[in-house]
Scaffold this active site. Structure first.
Site, short mmCIF file in Angstrom:
data_model
loop_
_atom_site.label_atom_id
_atom_site.label_comp_id
_atom_site.label_asym_id
_atom_site.label_seq_id
_atom_site.Cartn_x
_atom_site.Cartn_y
_atom_site.Cartn_z
N ILE A 1 2.35 2.91 2.50
CA ILE A 1 3.56 2.96 3.38
C ILE A 1 4.30 1.94 2.50
CG2 ILE A 1 4.32 2.42 5.67
CD1 ILE A 1 1.91 3.14 6.74
N ASP B 1 7.93 -2.83 16.02
CA ASP B 1 7.56 -1.46 16.30
C ASP B 1 6.15 -1.84 16.94
OD1 ASP B 1 6.13 1.44 15.37
OD2 ASP B 1 7.44 1.14 16.81
N HIS C 1 5.84 1.31 19.54
CA HIS C 1 4.84 1.58 18.46
C HIS C 1 4.95 3.17 18.20
CE1 HIS C 1 0.34 0.60 16.78
NE2 HIS C 1 1.09 1.49 16.11
N ARG D 1 0.90 -4.29 12.52
CA ARG D 1 0.27 -4.57 13.79
C ARG D 1 0.86 -5.80 14.46
NH1 ARG D 1 -1.55 0.10 13.95
NH2 ARG D 1 -3.41 0.78 13.82
N ARG E 1 -2.46 -8.80 -1.48
CA ARG E 1 -3.61 -9.41 -2.11
C ARG E 1 -3.95 -9.61 -3.55
NH1 ARG E 1 -8.23 -6.24 1.36
NH2 ARG E 1 -6.96 -4.48 0.47
N GLY F 1 0.90 -1.28 -0.03
CA GLY F 1 0.06 0.04 -0.10
C GLY F 1 0.98 1.38 -0.03
N GLU G 1 -0.13 -4.28 23.50
CA GLU G 1 0.87 -3.26 23.82
C GLU G 1 0.02 -2.35 25.04
OE1 GLU G 1 0.88 -1.08 20.13
OE2 GLU G 1 1.85 -2.58 19.05
#
Ligand code: 8YV
Length: 313
Positions: free
Chosen positions: A155, A256, A279, A232, A175, A153, A261
């Site tokens: 990023i 990260d 994060h 994530r 995907r 995407g 968390e």
């Protein structure tokens, strides 16, 4: 005219809090000793939630707010927001895309460099007085290596642009093929991991990507492989990752994001082949100011009956 009542699930930087407190009646859920009591008392008056990517807005929370109109998310990831529930009730949802793309891509490359070149370990080596007493161990080159990107995407594309400047060969798993990029599309994640020397994970969170990086992918990445996760915590099987780091199935990891968390699995703290970040991929002053402004612009647009700047739902 009375100020609109909004619920915040977590703190924003002071510059955002001051503006929100000036414009709205802000109810601070995270500060409430009795959260259920707070929701029972003010739930009917709440017209907006201002949340954060990692905090989201659960079905239960939204159900406790019968007059909720909008959830404005400080972050691009909306996987912690029940979007289906929002849709059924006509609740708008907004996020903060684009403004954080470059920072998260920077931290992905920063984590790769830190992990491969042992930057944290080298800092300790100097501070502890080892320099001059023993040679710093030789480490792993980043430039020119084979990089697999899981997720292409905005990023992921920014990560690829940076890695291209490092002379890396780039293939990606997604995907579907992304026509706007010229990198090699690999629809088989295991095959991508086998080809890669480094694997950077930047897919959205949620059920569709839960544990997409599992023991088989880590085995395929191999003993010289380095995993970087800036997506994530849910996208990586942490039991498999901890075992792979401990057993040498992979060389190292830079992380990260984590499950649970900020109370991450303490076993990560005992490993010397993992670099840990709190994060903080979007955690620069410039980006967080832009994110906060977008959250506030979305709220203001909604209550002014104007088009939302960055709608998700
Ligand atoms: C946010 C994130 O900065 O954008 C997201 O989805 O996870 C982070 O970049 C964080 O959620 C803010 O608290």
């Amino acid at each position: 005219m009375p100020k609109v009542d909004i619920l915040m699930t977590g703190a924003y930087p002071e510059w955002d809090m001051e503006d929100l407190e000036a414009k709205y009646t802000v109810h601070r859920l995270w500060e409430a000793d009795d959260k259920e009591g707070l929701l029972a008392n003010v739930g009917d008056s709440i017209r907006a939630i201002a949340t954060r990517g990692e905090l989201g807005a659960s079905t239960t929370l939204m159900q406790s707010l019968p007059n909720l109109e909008i959830v404005s998310c400080y972050g691009v990831g909306t996987d912690a927001i029940d979007l289906a529930h929002a849709r059924t009730r006509g609740i708008r949802v907004t996020n903060t895309p684009d403004v954080l793309t470059e920072d998260v891509a920077d931290i992905a490359l920063g984590l790769l460099l830190a992990t491969a070149r042992h930057i944290p370990q080298a800092d300790v080596f100097v501070r502890s007085g080892q320099w001059g007493k023993a040679p710093m161990p030789l480490v792993t080159r980043v430039a020119g290596k084979r990089l697999g990107i899981v997720g292409m995407g905005r990023i992921g594309q920014a990560i690829a642009r940076r890695a291209s400047a490092f002379g890396c060969e780039i293939s990606y798993f997604s995907r579907r093929p992304q026509s706007q990029v010229s990198y090699v599309f690999e629809p088989d994640l295991i095959a991508l991991a086998e080809w890669s020397e480094f694997l950077i994970v930047i897919v959205p969170g949620g059920e569709a990507t839960k544990n997409i990086i599992d023991a088989a992918v880590l085995k395929a990445l191999g003993a010289n492989g380095i995993l970087i996760n800036v997506s994530r915590g849910s996208t990586v099987d942490e039991e498999a990752l901890i075992a792979a780091l401990r057993d040498g199935t992979i060389k190292a990891a830079g992380l990260d994001v984590f499950l649970n968390e900020p109370k991450i699995d303490p076993r990560f703290l005992a490993l010397d082949n993992v670099v840990l970040q709190p994060h903080h991929g979007s955690g620069t002053i410039e980006t967080r100011k832009a994110m906060g402004q977008l959250v506030r612009d979305n709220l203001a647009a909604h209550f002014a009956g104007a088009a939302l700047p960055t709608p998700v739902v």
